[in-house]
Design a protein around this motif. Sequence first.
Motif, short mmCIF file in Angstrom:
data_model
loop_
_atom_site.label_atom_id
_atom_site.label_comp_id
_atom_site.label_asym_id
_atom_site.label_seq_id
_atom_site.Cartn_x
_atom_site.Cartn_y
_atom_site.Cartn_z
N GLN A 89 19.96 27.32 37.81
CA GLN A 89 20.33 26.05 37.17
C GLN A 89 19.31 25.61 36.13
OE1 GLN A 89 23.44 25.05 38.06
NE2 GLN A 89 23.23 26.91 39.33
N PHE A 90 18.14 26.25 36.12
CA PHE A 90 17.07 25.86 35.20
C PHE A 90 17.18 26.63 33.88
CE2 PHE A 90 15.07 25.12 39.46
CZ PHE A 90 14.94 23.74 39.34
N ASN A 91 16.29 26.28 32.95
CA ASN A 91 16.25 27.00 31.67
C ASN A 91 15.73 28.42 31.87
OD1 ASN A 91 13.21 26.96 31.29
ND2 ASN A 91 13.59 24.75 31.30
N SER A 92 15.92 29.27 30.87
CA SER A 92 15.62 30.70 31.02
C SER A 92 14.13 30.95 31.26
CB SER A 92 16.08 31.46 29.78
OG SER A 92 15.44 30.98 28.61
N PHE A 93 13.25 30.19 30.62
CA PHE A 93 11.82 30.38 30.85
C PHE A 93 11.47 30.06 32.29
CE2 PHE A 93 7.47 28.71 31.03
CZ PHE A 93 6.76 29.78 30.50
N THR A 94 12.05 29.00 32.83
CA THR A 94 11.77 28.60 34.21
C THR A 94 12.32 29.62 35.20
OG1 THR A 94 11.77 26.27 33.60
CG2 THR A 94 12.12 26.77 35.92
N ILE A 95 13.46 30.21 34.90
CA ILE A 95 14.01 31.26 35.77
C ILE A 95 13.04 32.42 35.87
CG2 ILE A 95 15.86 32.96 36.01
CD1 ILE A 95 17.73 30.89 34.68
#
Length: 321
Positions: free
Chosen positions: A138-144
């Motif tokens: 559910q998070f942004n790609s960097f956070t994933i």
Amino acid sequence: MHANPSTTDQDVNVADATERNWVDRYAPRPLRPWLRLARLDRPIGFWLLLLPCWWSVGLAEVKLNQPYPSPWLLFLFAAGALLMRAAGCAYNDYIDRDYDARTARGASRPIPAGQIRPISALVFTVLCSLAGLAVLLQFNSFTIKLGAASLLLVAVYPFMKRFTNWPQLILGLAFNWGALVGWSAATGSIAIPALLLYAGSVLWTIGYDTIYAHQDREDDLMLGLRSTAIRFGENTMTWVGSFYAGAIVLWLLAGFLAGAHLIFFLAIVLASLQMAWQVTTLDTRDGANCLRRFRSNRDVGMVIFLGLVADMAISRMAGLS
């Protein structure tokens, strides 16, 4: 997944669970072994995993001049902490099952107590991890990517007490990853305040888990395992006090660089007084004393988070930026 049929009727409470906890009192009997495996009868670990995530979201929102932490992000981190703590605990108990069976406290855990078979615990770990992945996505790609990077630390942690006197350091590095992920979830990047928050939280974990590990010091010595409790011995108060002092300094710096205001800093001071109480009243020979001080770190975390929320709200009303 199923429990060992030879012991399904046994309802063994875990030794260090909170007294009259909701799992032992209210949960349906067939679910209790699984809830114990997830350590929902011992919720302190959930809070200690979650709160650095919430601090990080809050500090990032301070930097972004928001009036309060994002409720959606706070919810996602609460769900993620619940699931990943359950997965981590099941994995840890699977790895340590033979050691746990040889100690008084560990023998009451679901796997050595015969409530859950080892292979079932692994399946449970995978299912909780997949649910945690659904939250992470559910998070942004960097956070994933950043969140996924923590898995190596999580995987190696249970083995560290076999090889190093500092397993608490590895725990701190893994357990506080959310102090980085919370910031990246709000901003899409990493900045110095998040790194300082993370470093301070690692020191905090080394301190409180050293206190916790003193409950198992004699058993660990018997089993040939290692810990900072054994490493520090009679000097534990000095070491823990030093780690706590370092954590406070780093948290203050993180707040300053993020643009926090007076109320946040007062909350840190209040938390430091509670941490000082832990150190000055610690009796490492008394397991109950150690457990109470360990659990009290939830109060440390909540004071800091609530102080941060109050700081954001009052500063916005006062027109500060």
